[in-house]
Design an enzyme around this catalytic site. Structure first.
Site, short mmCIF file in Angstrom:
data_model
loop_
_atom_site.label_atom_id
_atom_site.label_comp_id
_atom_site.label_asym_id
_atom_site.label_seq_id
_atom_site.Cartn_x
_atom_site.Cartn_y
_atom_site.Cartn_z
N SER A 63 59.55 86.46 -59.14
CA SER A 63 60.82 86.55 -59.16
C SER A 63 61.20 85.65 -60.42
O SER A 63 60.35 84.52 -60.38
CB SER A 63 61.04 85.76 -57.79
OG SER A 63 62.65 85.52 -57.78
N CYS A 109 62.09 69.38 -39.18
CA CYS A 109 63.35 68.80 -38.97
C CYS A 109 64.30 68.99 -40.16
O CYS A 109 65.51 68.78 -40.29
CB CYS A 109 63.10 67.30 -38.91
SG CYS A 109 62.31 66.45 -37.66
#
Length: 460
Positions: free
Chosen positions: A194, A320
């Site tokens: 990429s 988280c």
């Protein structure tokens, strides 16, 4: 602002910017047309393909440009599986592959196929022999990244490729993180990358398929890009991608040595400056610019926000920071601490002074976040021992269950246990990781009326 998240997307390389602007004037026409503007656009596309193929280590007619690295992966997996459908519908991949590979595997399974995830060790590396043993008579394709996107660990691609070749199975290598630093060693069959990972423009992926690999593109195809990437080519972006890849390769050896020294400093200093930190990933076989560490008793999202306020852009693979509040599949597979996870990936040109300032700021930021969460001090005295305890952390998210465990472990005598009740998926990973870091014994997981009961025995 110090941008330390090159593994997500590197800042545009100056050569990419120059090539993009120049080719906007020359590469706007249809490269398939025979008139002057079309021929000029076609020449730019051909030159970009030759430059990219040289960097990859393949023939120009083996390489096509796609709309992204993810699209390149999905095209590679579906095309290889379809081309070898008479062999079978089984896929082998490492447990730490990029999510694009995992999504492709899930799609295969939903369509009636199957896949095997090869586990990794605590550094994030697969064992090549174990990867080879996962190959079966009905394996149509194997996938192994060249280096991990979260922790930087390099994989034994050359050894895995030999085993795949011996079994007659093509190997797809996701080289998104490593291609800017050098070609992928070994006899791979398919390769994806990429452009925005090395400073090229977003929206350009590479797919290389070696001659002789059975490959059948899926979905509607046209005459563009050998039928493997439909639609009009974004020639200015492709030219910028190839030009920047050549430019970063020319700088790679010197810049890798310089950034590795800065990363080595972070790896050594963070555990010294910040208590209760685990640096993860292989210390030697790794990308030169990337380091990941996890901090006990820290909410990863809060930590990243506080670092952002201090003018540092970093990322995290911790539970988280995920919208689903599930742990990073990479850290989970490694069996390391997931809470308070920070990934630092230095872009080309990062100054040593920026790393110095990061090391100055980090200890105070971590201490402040821990204070807000009520985490125990690193050297807090232990109260008089009490009987074995049960800690109720049901309904509470990471890192609270671990914080509550750390607060009371000193209240039970050596040999006694603390049972933590938790219904957060991260607790299944972070409590055993805490035990290993703090020299306590993780007894195991037991069923509970709600969630699970995690039993820890005090050893020290």
């Amino acid at each position: 602002m110090s941008y330390f998240d090159a593994a997500s997307s590197a800042p545009p390389h100056p050569v990419a910017r120059q090539a993009l602007l120049a080719s906007l004037d020359e590469g706007w026409a249809d490269p398939a047309r025979l008139y002057r503007e079309g021929r000029r656009a076609g020449m730019l596309l051909d030159a970009a393909r030759e430059a990219a193929a040289e960097a990859v280590g393949c023939r120009p007619d083996e390489l096509v440009f796609t709309s992204s690295g993810t699209r390149a992966v999905h095209t590679a997996v579906s095309g290889a599986l379809s081309g070898r459908r008479r062999v079978g519908r089984h896929l082998v991949l490492s447990a730490v592959e990029h999510s694009s590979v995992l999504h492709a595997a899930a799609a295969l399974e939903a369509a009636g196929g199957s896949f095997t995830e090869v586990p990794v060790d605590r550094t994030g590396a697969v064992d090549a022999s174990g990867f080879g043993r996962a190959l079966r008579a009905d394996t149509a394709l194997a996938c192994l990244q060249s280096a991990n996107h979260e922790v930087g660990t390099e994989q034994p691609v050359a050894a895995a490729a030999e085993l795949c070749a011996a079994a007659g199975v093509p190997l797809l290598v996701d080289a998104a993180q490593s291609l800017g630093w050098g070609p992928v060693e070994g006899g791979w069959s398919l390769l994806t990358a990429s452009a925005h990972k090395w400073g090229g423009p977003a929206g350009v992926g590479l797919l290389a398929v070696r001659k002789g690999v059975r490959f059948a593109p899926q979905g509607p195809v046209d005459e563009r890009e050998s039928g493997r990437a439909s639609g009009f080519e974004n020639i200015p972006a492709v030219v910028a991608a190839a030009a920047s890849l050549r430019a970063v390769r020319a700088e790679a050896e010197a810049e890798a040595a310089r950034l590795r020294a800065l990363v080595d400093r972070i790896r050594a200093e963070v555990p010294r400056l910040v208590p209760d930190v685990e640096v993860v990933g292989d210390p030697e076989r790794r990308l030169p610019h990337l380091v990941t560490f996890s901090c006990l008793y820290v909410d990863g999202e809060t930590l990243l926000h506080e670092l952002d306020r201090a003018d540092f852009s970093v990322s995290s693979g911790s539970s988280c920071t995920s919208s689903t509040l599930t742990p990073s599949h990479v850290l989970k597979a490694m069996g390391v601490l997931t809470e308070g996870n920070v990934r630092v990936s230095l872009p080309t040109g990062t100054a040593a002074a920026e790393v110095d300032r990061f090391l100055e700021v980090l200890p105070g930021v971590v201490a402040e976040v821990r204070l807000r969460l009520g985490a125990p001090a690193a050297s807090a005295p232990s109260p008089a021992p009490a009987a074995s305890l049960v800690v109720d952390s049901l309904g509470r998210r990471c890192p609270v269950p671990v914080i509550e465990l750390a607060k009371v472990i000193g209240e039970v005598p050596v040999g006694a246990t603390v049972t933590v009740l938790a219904d957060d998926e991260a607790a299944r990973l972070d409590i055993p990781a805490w035990c290993e870091m703090r020299g306590q014994e993780y007894v195991g997981e037991e069923p509970a009326d709600r969630g699970s009961a995690y039993v820890v025995r005090r050893l020290t």
